[in-house]
Design a protein around this motif. Structure first.
Motif, PDB file in Angstrom:
ATOM      1  N   TYR A  77       0.800  -1.216   0.000  1.00  0.00           N
ATOM      2  CA  TYR A  77       0.000   0.000   0.000  1.00  0.00           C
ATOM      3  C   TYR A  77       0.837   1.271   0.000  1.00  0.00           C
ATOM      4  N   VAL A  81       0.853   4.150  -3.039  1.00  0.00           N
ATOM      5  CA  VAL A  81       0.724   5.602  -2.864  1.00  0.00           C
ATOM      6  C   VAL A  81       1.890   6.312  -3.549  1.00  0.00           C
ATOM      7  N   CYS A 116      -4.395   6.217  -0.616  1.00  0.00           N
ATOM      8  CA  CYS A 116      -4.448   6.261  -2.088  1.00  0.00           C
ATOM      9  C   CYS A 116      -5.609   7.135  -2.551  1.00  0.00           C
TER      10      CYS A 116
END
Length: 174
Positions: A77, A81, A116
């Motif tokens: 994750y 980003v 995100c």
């Protein structure tokens, strides 16, 4: 296409999502887009120029796609980003004007993290995009199974290759 064929097509679709990382997922995405958008252009890296942070586009609608397909999205994750931010900066510096931007993320049906979404919202606001969003496997599934239903057997064969011995059309981009 009967119910069993549709079920098989959905199973094949999910299997393709789970087994596809990196370039394999990018090729899978592009094969769907070639059918979905007649003006879609796949951008391949070229020498030291690369792909200029663009994996595909529709220049007519000023829509650009960046694909990210890590092996394990749950552990990626922060990388997602960073890739979203970094690649959009590269995209905007070379491909302007951009009206729509899609970050195609193989989340393997697990979802996108809040950071995100926040970064995408910031990109949309800062660059005054008409639309900025994520294209996830659930969205690709809708494109395949909702939009192609008139001739889903032909399209499934184009995306997956030969099912039930049907010949694949010769004019389909590799």
């Amino acid at each position: 296409m009967n119910a069993e064929d549709k079920y098989l097509a959905r199973v094949l679709f999910k299997n393709k999502i789970y087994e596809s990382d990196g370039n394999a997922f990018e090729q899978f995405f592009s094969s769907i887009m070639f059918i979905h958008d007649k003006d879609f252009t796949q951008i391949k890296p070229w020498g030291n120029l690369g792909d200029r942070s663009c994996d595909g586009c529709n220049k007519n609608t000023k829509t650009y796609y960046q694909v990210y397909a890590p092996e394990n999205p749950s552990n990626s994750y922060n990388a997602a980003v960073n890739k979203l931010q970094h690649d959009f900066q590269g995209l905007i510096s070379y491909w302007s004007p951009i009206e729509q931007f899609f970050f195609v993320f193989n989340d393997k049906f697990k979802g996108v993290n809040a950071q995100c979404i926040s970064v995408m919202d910031c990109i949309v606001k800062t660059y005054k995009l008409l639309r900025g969003d994520f294209l996830l496997p659930k969205d690709l599934s809708r494109i395949v199974f909702d939009n192609f239903k008139d001739d889903i057997a032909l399209h499934i064969n184009k995306i997956y290759g030969n099912i039930k011995g049907q010949k694949q059309p010769h004019n389909f981009p590799e």
